[in-house]
Motif scaffolding. Structure first.
Motif, PDB file in Angstrom:
ATOM      1  N   ALA A   9     -50.931   3.480  54.680  1.00  0.00           N
ATOM      2  CA  ALA A   9     -51.397   2.290  53.956  1.00  0.00           C
ATOM      3  C   ALA A   9     -52.719   2.568  53.266  1.00  0.00           C
ATOM      4  N   ALA A  10     -53.606   3.287  53.981  1.00  0.00           N
ATOM      5  CA  ALA A  10     -54.913   3.575  53.405  1.00  0.00           C
ATOM      6  C   ALA A  10     -54.811   4.459  52.185  1.00  0.00           C
ATOM      7  N   SER A  11     -53.900   5.411  52.213  1.00  0.00           N
ATOM      8  CA  SER A  11     -53.771   6.327  51.087  1.00  0.00           C
ATOM      9  C   SER A  11     -53.252   5.644  49.844  1.00  0.00           C
ATOM     10  N   LEU A  12     -52.692   4.429  50.018  1.00  0.00           N
ATOM     11  CA  LEU A  12     -52.166   3.703  48.868  1.00  0.00           C
ATOM     12  C   LEU A  12     -53.149   2.683  48.323  1.00  0.00           C
ATOM     13  N   LEU A  13     -54.333   2.599  48.964  1.00  0.00           N
ATOM     14  CA  LEU A  13     -55.347   1.687  48.448  1.00  0.00           C
ATOM     15  C   LEU A  13     -55.691   2.043  47.015  1.00  0.00           C
ATOM     16  N   LEU A  14     -55.661   1.068  46.164  1.00  0.00           N
ATOM     17  CA  LEU A  14     -56.094   1.263  44.787  1.00  0.00           C
ATOM     18  C   LEU A  14     -55.329   2.348  44.069  1.00  0.00           C
ATOM     19  N   VAL A  15     -54.024   2.460  44.270  1.00  0.00           N
ATOM     20  CA  VAL A  15     -53.245   3.465  43.548  1.00  0.00           C
ATOM     21  C   VAL A  15     -53.165   3.030  42.099  1.00  0.00           C
ATOM     22  N   LEU A 158     -79.019   7.750  47.041  1.00  0.00           N
ATOM     23  CA  LEU A 158     -77.790   8.525  47.051  1.00  0.00           C
ATOM     24  C   LEU A 158     -77.840   9.747  46.134  1.00  0.00           C
ATOM     25  N   GLU A 159     -78.963   9.985  45.490  1.00  0.00           N
ATOM     26  CA  GLU A 159     -79.065  11.128  44.599  1.00  0.00           C
ATOM     27  C   GLU A 159     -78.856  12.428  45.374  1.00  0.00           C
ATOM     28  N   GLY A 160     -78.066  13.322  44.779  1.00  0.00           N
ATOM     29  CA  GLY A 160     -77.731  14.579  45.428  1.00  0.00           C
ATOM     30  C   GLY A 160     -76.480  14.523  46.279  1.00  0.00           C
ATOM     31  N   ALA A 161     -75.916  13.332  46.466  1.00  0.00           N
ATOM     32  CA  ALA A 161     -74.740  13.179  47.326  1.00  0.00           C
ATOM     33  C   ALA A 161     -73.459  13.555  46.584  1.00  0.00           C
ATOM     34  N   ARG A 162     -72.439  13.922  47.357  1.00  0.00           N
ATOM     35  CA  ARG A 162     -71.078  14.083  46.841  1.00  0.00           C
ATOM     36  C   ARG A 162     -70.373  12.738  47.006  1.00  0.00           C
ATOM     37  N   ILE A 163     -69.885  12.178  45.909  1.00  0.00           N
ATOM     38  CA  ILE A 163     -69.338  10.823  45.929  1.00  0.00           C
ATOM     39  C   ILE A 163     -67.913  10.833  45.389  1.00  0.00           C
ATOM     40  N   GLY A 164     -66.981  10.312  46.170  1.00  0.00           N
ATOM     41  CA  GLY A 164     -65.593  10.242  45.750  1.00  0.00           C
ATOM     42  C   GLY A 164     -65.347   9.062  44.825  1.00  0.00           C
ATOM     43  N   VAL A 165     -64.579   9.300  43.778  1.00  0.00           N
ATOM     44  CA  VAL A 165     -64.200   8.256  42.821  1.00  0.00           C
ATOM     45  C   VAL A 165     -62.726   8.448  42.491  1.00  0.00           C
ATOM     46  N   THR A 166     -62.143   7.456  41.826  1.00  0.00           N
ATOM     47  CA  THR A 166     -60.759   7.578  41.384  1.00  0.00           C
ATOM     48  C   THR A 166     -60.748   8.135  39.965  1.00  0.00           C
ATOM     49  N   ALA A 167     -60.027   9.213  39.770  1.00  0.00           N
ATOM     50  CA  ALA A 167     -60.060   9.935  38.492  1.00  0.00           C
ATOM     51  C   ALA A 167     -59.662   9.042  37.333  1.00  0.00           C
ATOM     52  N   TYR A 188     -60.508  11.754  42.864  1.00  0.00           N
ATOM     53  CA  TYR A 188     -59.299  11.742  43.690  1.00  0.00           C
ATOM     54  C   TYR A 188     -58.239  10.908  42.971  1.00  0.00           C
ATOM     55  N   ASP A 189     -56.981  11.148  43.326  1.00  0.00           N
ATOM     56  CA  ASP A 189     -55.891  10.419  42.677  1.00  0.00           C
ATOM     57  C   ASP A 189     -55.928   8.935  43.008  1.00  0.00           C
ATOM     58  N   ASP A 190     -56.407   8.581  44.192  1.00  0.00           N
ATOM     59  CA  ASP A 190     -56.542   7.169  44.558  1.00  0.00           C
ATOM     60  C   ASP A 190     -57.649   7.028  45.582  1.00  0.00           C
ATOM     61  N   ALA A 191     -58.096   5.798  45.799  1.00  0.00           N
ATOM     62  CA  ALA A 191     -59.240   5.554  46.675  1.00  0.00           C
ATOM     63  C   ALA A 191     -58.910   5.809  48.133  1.00  0.00           C
ATOM     64  N   VAL A 210     -65.072  -3.546  45.031  1.00  0.00           N
ATOM     65  CA  VAL A 210     -65.823  -3.982  46.204  1.00  0.00           C
ATOM     66  C   VAL A 210     -64.974  -4.811  47.174  1.00  0.00           C
ATOM     67  N   ASP A 211     -64.051  -5.629  46.661  1.00  0.00           N
ATOM     68  CA  ASP A 211     -63.230  -6.431  47.571  1.00  0.00           C
ATOM     69  C   ASP A 211     -62.272  -5.547  48.366  1.00  0.00           C
ATOM     70  N   GLN A 212     -61.732  -4.530  47.716  1.00  0.00           N
ATOM     71  CA  GLN A 212     -60.896  -3.587  48.436  1.00  0.00           C
ATOM     72  C   GLN A 212     -61.730  -2.731  49.371  1.00  0.00           C
ATOM     73  N   ALA A 213     -62.979  -2.472  48.982  1.00  0.00           N
ATOM     74  CA  ALA A 213     -63.873  -1.714  49.850  1.00  0.00           C
ATOM     75  C   ALA A 213     -64.131  -2.459  51.152  1.00  0.00           C
ATOM     76  N   VAL A 214     -64.316  -3.771  51.057  1.00  0.00           N
ATOM     77  CA  VAL A 214     -64.532  -4.569  52.267  1.00  0.00           C
ATOM     78  C   VAL A 214     -63.325  -4.480  53.183  1.00  0.00           C
ATOM     79  N   ALA A 215     -62.118  -4.609  52.608  1.00  0.00           N
ATOM     80  CA  ALA A 215     -60.914  -4.496  53.415  1.00  0.00           C
ATOM     81  C   ALA A 215     -60.764  -3.087  53.991  1.00  0.00           C
ATOM     82  N   ALA A 216     -61.080  -2.067  53.187  1.00  0.00           N
ATOM     83  CA  ALA A 216     -60.963  -0.686  53.661  1.00  0.00           C
ATOM     84  C   ALA A 216     -61.853  -0.437  54.864  1.00  0.00           C
ATOM     85  N   THR A 217     -63.063  -0.988  54.838  1.00  0.00           N
ATOM     86  CA  THR A 217     -64.012  -0.722  55.917  1.00  0.00           C
ATOM     87  C   THR A 217     -63.732  -1.542  57.164  1.00  0.00           C
ATOM     88  N   THR A 218     -63.039  -2.665  57.020  1.00  0.00           N
ATOM     89  CA  THR A 218     -62.773  -3.518  58.184  1.00  0.00           C
ATOM     90  C   THR A 218     -61.373  -3.364  58.744  1.00  0.00           C
TER      91      THR A 218
END
Length: 283
Positions: A9-15, A158-167, A188-191, A210-218
């Motif tokens: 389910a997580a791998s399909l977030l924001l496909v 966050l400067e200098g960090a590696r940050i994942g985004v959706t391509a 990445y292909d999806d979030a 951000v709304d999906q981020a809240v669900a992802a973290t909880t």
């Protein structure tokens, strides 16, 4: 829920949903000048007397559980509120499982409208119709709850960090505008894949809706947290229902969304199902 189902389910977030590149302000949907001709329960739908709604893999906060007919989750509840405005009872709504590509492509649709976190963009408006927007969203930043960035409160932190985004999508565009070359953006292909990379310490943060981020973290990755949102970079990202290009239903659906906005129903649904209002913008 078994671990394999959680990861699936997580791998399909924001496909490919709710995030896309945008060349300017989002459109506000077509005019509702023709809304007065909308006869309740008798619109020219694919099936007489039935409103067919397209969606794809359900996940929170948009759909709760695996059955969109429950009315649980922001978009599921919104669909039934719009259906009621259009004169359709709960049992008059049929759901069609489709891919995101089917939703945004110019091909003939197997649905009357689609509800799947689809951003309104000028490019997509060349291929499909959008209703009036039902949500203006932002991009959130997720980090490990016990990581080095857990206390980050600014973009500079966050400067200098590696940050994942959706391509090739909004998370990439907004992150580039926020940091420029000050961070390493990892596409990445999806979030969901980006979140798994965060859990595996391959990246230090993830940018997503951000709304999906809240669900992802909880729900899906409880060891993570949302620390803030990014400045919009001049891009207003709005979600709308998708319909066939030049659909005779577009004005009616837009009028229904507008009515729900005006009577406070949309605000109530946002409060009930979305949890992002108190998340601050990173300066």
């Amino acid at each position: 829920m078994r671990l394999t189902r959680v990861l699936a389910a997580a791998s399909l977030l924001l496909v490919a949903t709710a995030c896309s590149t945008s060349d300017g302000d989002a459109g506000g949907g077509p005019s509702t000048d023709g809304a007065a001709t909308c006869e309740p329960g008798a619109l020219p739908t694919l099936t007489d007397g039935t409103l067919t709604v397209g969606t794809s893999v359900p996940y929170e906060p948009w759909y709760v559980g695996e059955d969109p007919t429950s009315g649980e989750g922001f978009e599921s509840a919104l669909v039934y509120a719009v259906a009621a405005e259009l004169g359709y009872e709960h049992d008059d709504v049929a759901w069609e499982q489709v891919t995101f590509e089917q939703i945004v492509s110019p091909s003939e649709k197997p649905f009357d409208l689609a509800a799947y976190q689809t951003s309104i963009t000028p490019e997509r408006e060349q291929a499909v119709d959008f209703s009036s927007p039902y949500l203006t969203t932002r991009q959130g930043v997720v980090v490990a709850g016990d990581g080095d960035l857990a206390d980050a409160a600014s973009l500079a932190d966050l400067e200098g960090a590696r940050i994942g985004v959706t391509a090739s999508q909004t998370s990439l565009t907004v992150a580039e505008a926020a940091w420029g070359d000050a961070v390493e953006l990892v596409p990445y292909d999806d979030a969901g894949l980006a979140m798994q990379a965060l859990s595996n310490d391959q990246v230090q943060a993830v940018v997503m809706d951000v709304d999906q981020a809240v669900a992802a973290t909880t729900v899906y990755f409880p060891g993570t947290q949302v620390i803030g949102t990014l400045p919009d970079g001049g891009v207003v990202e709005q979600l709308g229902f998708v319909l066939d290009l030049d659909s005779p239903l577009t004005d009616c659906v837009s009028a229904a969304v507008d009515a729900l906005e005006q009577d406070g129903t949309l605000a109530e649904l946002r409060t009930e199902w979305l949890r992002s209002d108190d998340i601050p913008e990173l300066g």
